[in-house]
Motif scaffolding. Structure first.
Motif, PDB file in Angstrom:
ATOM      1  N   CYS A 106       0.895  -1.272  -0.257  1.00 56.71           N
ATOM      2  CA  CYS A 106      -0.007   0.041  -0.062  1.00 56.71           C
ATOM      3  C   CYS A 106       0.925   1.312   0.110  1.00 56.71           C
ATOM      4  O   CYS A 106       1.590   1.530   1.020  1.00 56.71           O
ATOM      5  N   ARG A 107       0.729   2.033  -1.065  1.00 61.56           N
ATOM      6  CA  ARG A 107       1.630   3.248  -1.203  1.00 61.56           C
ATOM      7  C   ARG A 107       0.794   4.443  -1.051  1.00 61.56           C
ATOM      8  O   ARG A 107       1.145   5.603  -0.919  1.00 61.56           O
ATOM      9  N   THR A 108      -0.693   4.324  -1.490  1.00 57.83           N
ATOM     10  CA  THR A 108      -1.673   5.499  -1.400  1.00 57.83           C
ATOM     11  C   THR A 108      -2.859   5.081  -0.623  1.00 57.83           C
ATOM     12  O   THR A 108      -3.089   4.002  -0.518  1.00 57.83           O
ATOM     13  N   LEU A 109      -3.551   6.093  -0.331  1.00 54.41           N
ATOM     14  CA  LEU A 109      -4.927   5.886   0.228  1.00 54.41           C
ATOM     15  C   LEU A 109      -5.639   5.137  -0.749  1.00 54.41           C
ATOM     16  O   LEU A 109      -6.629   4.348  -0.406  1.00 54.41           O
ATOM     17  N   ALA A 110      -5.655   5.397  -2.082  1.00 56.30           N
ATOM     18  CA  ALA A 110      -6.350   4.447  -2.901  1.00 56.30           C
ATOM     19  C   ALA A 110      -6.170   2.890  -2.810  1.00 56.30           C
ATOM     20  O   ALA A 110      -6.932   2.180  -2.934  1.00 56.30           O
ATOM     21  N   ASP A 111      -4.682   2.590  -2.584  1.00 56.70           N
ATOM     22  CA  ASP A 111      -4.293   1.331  -2.307  1.00 56.70           C
ATOM     23  C   ASP A 111      -5.098   0.867  -1.268  1.00 56.70           C
ATOM     24  O   ASP A 111      -5.439  -0.421  -0.920  1.00 56.70           O
ATOM     25  N   ILE A 112      -5.326   1.614  -0.111  1.00 59.86           N
ATOM     26  CA  ILE A 112      -5.940   1.091   1.211  1.00 59.86           C
ATOM     27  C   ILE A 112      -7.334   0.883   0.895  1.00 59.86           C
ATOM     28  O   ILE A 112      -7.811  -0.097   1.241  1.00 59.86           O
ATOM     29  N   PHE A 113      -7.887   1.963   0.110  1.00 63.45           N
ATOM     30  CA  PHE A 113      -9.505   1.627   0.033  1.00 63.45           C
ATOM     31  C   PHE A 113      -9.793   0.518  -1.102  1.00 63.45           C
ATOM     32  O   PHE A 113     -10.773  -0.180  -0.731  1.00 63.45           O
ATOM     33  N   ALA A 114      -8.727   0.336  -1.783  1.00 65.75           N
ATOM     34  CA  ALA A 114      -9.119  -1.136  -2.781  1.00 65.75           C
ATOM     35  C   ALA A 114      -9.142  -2.167  -1.875  1.00 65.75           C
ATOM     36  O   ALA A 114      -9.741  -3.058  -2.098  1.00 65.75           O
ATOM     37  N   ARG A 115      -8.083  -2.426  -0.786  1.00 72.63           N
ATOM     38  CA  ARG A 115      -7.938  -3.503  -0.155  1.00 72.63           C
ATOM     39  C   ARG A 115      -9.178  -3.679   0.862  1.00 72.63           C
ATOM     40  O   ARG A 115      -9.648  -4.868   1.173  1.00 72.63           O
ATOM     41  N   LEU A 116      -9.705  -2.649   1.292  1.00 66.42           N
ATOM     42  CA  LEU A 116     -10.791  -2.413   2.322  1.00 66.42           C
ATOM     43  C   LEU A 116     -12.139  -2.984   1.444  1.00 66.42           C
ATOM     44  O   LEU A 116     -12.917  -3.722   1.764  1.00 66.42           O
ATOM     45  N   ARG A 117     -12.199  -2.367   0.210  1.00 69.78           N
ATOM     46  CA  ARG A 117     -13.497  -2.883  -0.729  1.00 69.78           C
ATOM     47  C   ARG A 117     -13.503  -4.304  -0.808  1.00 69.78           C
ATOM     48  O   ARG A 117     -14.439  -4.946  -0.886  1.00 69.78           O
ATOM     49  N   ALA A 118     -12.181  -4.689  -1.347  1.00 70.83           N
ATOM     50  CA  ALA A 118     -12.106  -6.153  -1.611  1.00 70.83           C
ATOM     51  C   ALA A 118     -12.374  -6.963  -0.197  1.00 70.83           C
ATOM     52  O   ALA A 118     -12.931  -8.180  -0.485  1.00 70.83           O
ATOM     53  N   LYS A 119     -12.054  -6.576   0.846  1.00 69.43           N
ATOM     54  CA  LYS A 119     -12.417  -7.408   2.042  1.00 69.43           C
ATOM     55  C   LYS A 119     -13.945  -7.227   2.285  1.00 69.43           C
ATOM     56  O   LYS A 119     -14.726  -8.214   2.805  1.00 69.43           O
ATOM     57  N   ALA A 120     -14.543  -6.064   2.203  1.00 67.74           N
ATOM     58  CA  ALA A 120     -15.945  -5.958   2.349  1.00 67.74           C
ATOM     59  C   ALA A 120     -16.618  -6.692   1.207  1.00 67.74           C
ATOM     60  O   ALA A 120     -17.824  -7.269   1.706  1.00 67.74           O
ATOM     61  N   ALA A 121     -16.207  -6.953  -0.040  1.00 69.78           N
ATOM     62  CA  ALA A 121     -17.089  -7.638  -0.852  1.00 69.78           C
ATOM     63  C   ALA A 121     -17.102  -9.170  -0.536  1.00 69.78           C
ATOM     64  O   ALA A 121     -18.027  -9.806  -0.875  1.00 69.78           O
ATOM     65  N   GLU A 122     -16.218  -9.704   0.213  1.00 72.65           N
ATOM     66  CA  GLU A 122     -16.167 -11.134   0.757  1.00 72.65           C
ATOM     67  C   GLU A 122     -16.757 -11.393   2.240  1.00 72.65           C
ATOM     68  O   GLU A 122     -16.753 -12.471   2.637  1.00 72.65           O
ATOM     69  N   THR A 123     -17.519 -10.278   2.697  1.00 72.33           N
ATOM     70  CA  THR A 123     -18.068 -10.211   4.163  1.00 72.33           C
ATOM     71  C   THR A 123     -19.460  -9.901   4.101  1.00 72.33           C
ATOM     72  O   THR A 123     -19.849  -9.043   3.320  1.00 72.33           O
ATOM     73  N   PRO A 124     -20.125 -10.699   4.710  1.00 66.23           N
ATOM     74  CA  PRO A 124     -21.840 -10.371   4.722  1.00 66.23           C
ATOM     75  C   PRO A 124     -21.825  -8.822   5.308  1.00 66.23           C
ATOM     76  O   PRO A 124     -21.382  -8.262   6.220  1.00 66.23           O
ATOM     77  N   LYS A 125     -23.056  -8.447   4.662  1.00 71.31           N
ATOM     78  CA  LYS A 125     -23.342  -7.010   5.073  1.00 71.31           C
ATOM     79  C   LYS A 125     -23.749  -7.019   6.587  1.00 71.31           C
ATOM     80  O   LYS A 125     -24.192  -7.978   7.154  1.00 71.31           O
ATOM     81  N   GLY A 126     -23.110  -6.044   7.431  1.00 71.31           N
ATOM     82  CA  GLY A 126     -23.470  -5.889   8.711  1.00 71.31           C
ATOM     83  C   GLY A 126     -22.338  -6.727   9.653  1.00 71.31           C
ATOM     84  O   GLY A 126     -22.116  -6.152  10.672  1.00 71.31           O
ATOM     85  N   ASP A 127     -21.461  -7.381   9.008  1.00 73.99           N
ATOM     86  CA  ASP A 127     -20.138  -7.923   9.653  1.00 73.99           C
ATOM     87  C   ASP A 127     -19.138  -7.095   9.496  1.00 73.99           C
ATOM     88  O   ASP A 127     -18.972  -6.032   8.710  1.00 73.99           O
ATOM     89  N   TRP A 128     -18.066  -6.905  10.351  1.00 71.43           N
ATOM     90  CA  TRP A 128     -17.065  -5.995  10.632  1.00 71.43           C
ATOM     91  C   TRP A 128     -16.236  -6.340   9.459  1.00 71.43           C
ATOM     92  O   TRP A 128     -15.790  -7.451   8.956  1.00 71.43           O
ATOM     93  N   VAL A 129     -15.541  -5.182   9.079  1.00 72.05           N
ATOM     94  CA  VAL A 129     -14.428  -5.169   8.195  1.00 72.05           C
ATOM     95  C   VAL A 129     -13.218  -4.684   8.760  1.00 72.05           C
ATOM     96  O   VAL A 129     -13.211  -3.329   9.429  1.00 72.05           O
ATOM     97  N   MET A 130     -12.247  -5.349   9.058  1.00 66.11           N
ATOM     98  CA  MET A 130     -11.002  -4.576   9.825  1.00 66.11           C
ATOM     99  C   MET A 130      -9.919  -4.484   8.759  1.00 66.11           C
ATOM    100  O   MET A 130      -9.498  -5.585   8.326  1.00 66.11           O
ATOM    101  N   GLY A 131      -9.258  -3.528   8.998  1.00 66.37           N
ATOM    102  CA  GLY A 131      -7.965  -3.220   8.369  1.00 66.37           C
ATOM    103  C   GLY A 131      -6.737  -3.235   9.412  1.00 66.37           C
ATOM    104  O   GLY A 131      -7.013  -2.737  10.433  1.00 66.37           O
ATOM    105  N   ALA A 132      -5.605  -3.527   8.937  1.00 66.63           N
ATOM    106  CA  ALA A 132      -4.616  -3.418  10.058  1.00 66.63           C
ATOM    107  C   ALA A 132      -3.294  -3.150   9.344  1.00 66.63           C
ATOM    108  O   ALA A 132      -3.118  -3.137   8.317  1.00 66.63           O
ATOM    109  N   ALA A 133      -2.189  -2.685  10.201  1.00 65.63           N
ATOM    110  CA  ALA A 133      -1.071  -2.247   9.688  1.00 65.63           C
ATOM    111  C   ALA A 133      -0.943  -1.139   9.055  1.00 65.63           C
ATOM    112  O   ALA A 133       0.111  -0.920   8.180  1.00 65.63           O
ATOM    113  N   LEU A 134      -1.745  -0.350   8.977  1.00 60.69           N
ATOM    114  CA  LEU A 134      -1.722   0.886   8.314  1.00 60.69           C
ATOM    115  C   LEU A 134      -0.691   1.743   9.095  1.00 60.69           C
ATOM    116  O   LEU A 134      -0.742   2.169  10.083  1.00 60.69           O
TER     117      LEU A 134
END
Length: 552
Positions: free
Chosen positions: A89-117
């Motif tokens: 991750c070099r930019t905030l766009a990279d951060i958001f892309a990884r979080l979106r990918a995690k959200a896409a595989e996570t049921p709605k209402g469940d937590w999405v957690m990012g780490a090591a930022l």
């Protein structure tokens, strides 16, 4: 009982004399003979003999401070938001892309957690905002925790789940960040403010805990570590570790540091019936925190940070405990007979802890308590003299020199204080026994790279940061082996190659004492634990073994 003899290469014992014997013999889990090869052969007739072929044998590494198995939590369960050299991750766009990918595989209402930022390594040089995380997903509570573990950013749904509203006051030792108009930005600083979201066990259950445990174990042993540490073990994590311990040998030994607030109830009401009697997962010191992180300017200093954070004047950081509370906690743990490990990043935090130890030991003298300052990043020489007088030891975090040394020099501490970060040479001169750690997953568990940093003190830009604080390769090796065992009262069992100790060993492809400037290029060949080889690198698997006859 099978027996093995090692010979044919340098053997660095890390014993009191730093002896370098010709051979070492092991049988079962233990080291049974150390000395001249003929004598070791006599002691172990019929043993197989391993020719090191010029490789170097040392005691296995010991982690003096870390958060096992956090590294696997990041890689397996969370969106890994690390930047180079650890991630992509070099930019905030990279951060958001990884979080979106995690959200896409996570049921709605469940937590999405990012780490090591680490916002200091992003092009934008800042943390994301609540609104930006809302744009990633408004159907998931999103929580992004900083690599330091001392702050994070939440989206609106996460703030609501956490019970934080626009009128919620800041708790003692924490902050809910707001913009110029007073609206919450989503930023949360300090463990008291993060609450459950700041804990290692957040969103962890027994099944994924064991999966992460196994992955982290393989990482640690692949770098020669056979004794790891979880140094902030809240009650839910203690329960998970107890299940692992009850199941038998987990393949790595662990020291757990229960958090101070659960004592004395944990020991008096739950320990005897819940904690399994076994040798592999043991309870160690109790843990306190006095301040935060340098990267978030919440480490507590006696003098202001070198420059102010964007839009703010320089300040001195943030204490996590008031004086009365810390004194009471230290006195409680000291009187209960526990060793205390306390997170003190800034020198003001170290002053407070030393004051508390001085008061507790004056009221109740306890020889050899080994109370420990964790990190001690900017300890002054007068503080090191106090440590020596009080019997306080230190575990330094010198990975900061390489990962963030340039930022310390230019922004956080300024040239003079940065040159004295992790002042190992001052500690050595003061007679204070110290260890070194990576604080995984803040920085990865890499003992040889860490030792290289302590010896050479180079930043990522190549800057020499404090030549006068360099220590010898031998001192650095001891800090990650025998001194690390001593710091948690395990020096009788491990940490050096001596008769009667556990046969926890590491084989290196070169002698790190021969060329200290190249330690980072030394590679692990094998890891032995309790007398058995448990890891062999493809580059150097030792296969020159033979069985010798009795008396040969």
């Amino acid at each position: 009982m099978s027996a093995t003899i090692f010979t044919g290469g340098p053997i660095l014992t890390m014993d009191a004399a730093n002896s370098t014997p010709e051979a070492v013999g092991i049988a079962g889990e233990r080291i049974v003979a150390v000395g001249p090869l003929p004598d070791v052969r006599v002691a172990l007739p019929g043993a197989r003999e391993i020719d090191l072929a010029g490789r170097t044998l040392i005691p296995a590494f010991i982690d003096p401070h870390g958060h096992f198995p956090d590294s696997a939590f990041v890689t397996l369960l969370r969106a890994d938001l690390a930047s180079p050299p650890r991630g992509g991750c070099r930019t905030l766009a990279d951060i958001f892309a990884r979080l979106r990918a995690k959200a896409a595989e996570t049921p709605k209402g469940d937590w999405v957690m990012g780490a090591a930022l680490d916002e200091t390594l992003l092009t934008e040089g800042r943390m994301p905002t609540r609104d930006e995380l809302d744009a990633v997903s408004s159907d998931h509570p999103i929580w992004v925790i900083h690599t330091s573990g001392h702050c994070g950013v939440a989206n609106s749904l996460a703030l609501a789940r956490h019970g934080v509203g626009e009128d919620t006051p800041d708790p003692a030792g924490g902050r809910y960040l707001r913009d110029a108009g007073g609206r919450l930005t989503g930023g949360i600083e300090g463990l008291s403010a993060m609450g459950e979201m700041g804990d290692t066990h957040f969103l962890i259950d027994a099944s994924n805990f064991r999966r992460c445990f196994d992955v982290a174990r393989e990482e640690y042993i692949s770098h020669g570590v056979t004794l790891a540490q979880n140094s902030w073990t809240a009650q839910p994590l203690l329960d998970l570790f107890a299940e692992v311990a009850a199941a038998g040998d987990p393949g790595i030994d662990l020291v757990l540091l229960p958090i101070a607030e659960i004592e004395p109830d944990f020991s008096t009401k739950g320990l005897g019936t819940r904690w399994p009697e076994q040798a592999h997962v043991t309870l160690g010191p109790r843990k306190l925190l006095t301040d935060g992180s340098f990267l978030m300017r919440t480490a507590w200093l006696t003098e202001p940070y070198h420059t102010g954070a964007p839009g703010k004047a320089p300040d001195t950081g943030l204490p996590y405990m008031d004086r009365e509370t810390l004194f009471a906690e230290v006195r409680k743990l000291h009187d209960l007979g526990f060793q205390i490990h306390t997170h003190c990043n800034g020198d003001a935090a170290s002053d407070l802890f030393l004051d508390a130890v001085e008061a507790a030991t004056a009221a109740n003298p306890r020889p050899d308590h080994r109370h420990t300052i964790i990190h001690g990043q900017v300890m002054r020489q007068d503080q090191l003299a106090r440590c020596a007088a009080l019997g306080v030891t230190i575990s330094f975090f010198p990975a900061h020199v390489w990962f963030w040394g340039d930022k310390h020099h230019d922004e956080l501490l300024g040239p003079e204080r940065a040159a004295n970060i992790s002042p190992a040479a001052w500690a050595e001169a003061a007679g204070v026994r110290f260890t070194i750690h990576n604080d995984a997953s803040v920085t990865p568990t890499r003992p040889l790279q860490l030792i290289h940093t302590v010896v050479n003190r180079r930043t990522q830009s190549g800057r020499l940061l404090g030549d006068h604080q360099r220590v010898s390769a031998l001192s650095a090796l001891r800090a990650h082996t025998i001194d690390a065992a001593w710091q948690v009262f395990q020096e009788a069992e491990r940490g050096s190659i001596e008769t009667g100790k556990l046969a926890d060993l590491a084989v290196l492809d070169a002698n790190p004492l021969a060329k200290p400037e190249n330690i980072e290029n030394v590679q692990l060949v094998q890891t032995w634990r309790r007398g058995l080889p448990i890891f062999a690198a493809e580059i150097g698997e030792i296969n020159t073994t033979k069985r010798i006859g009795a008396g040969a």
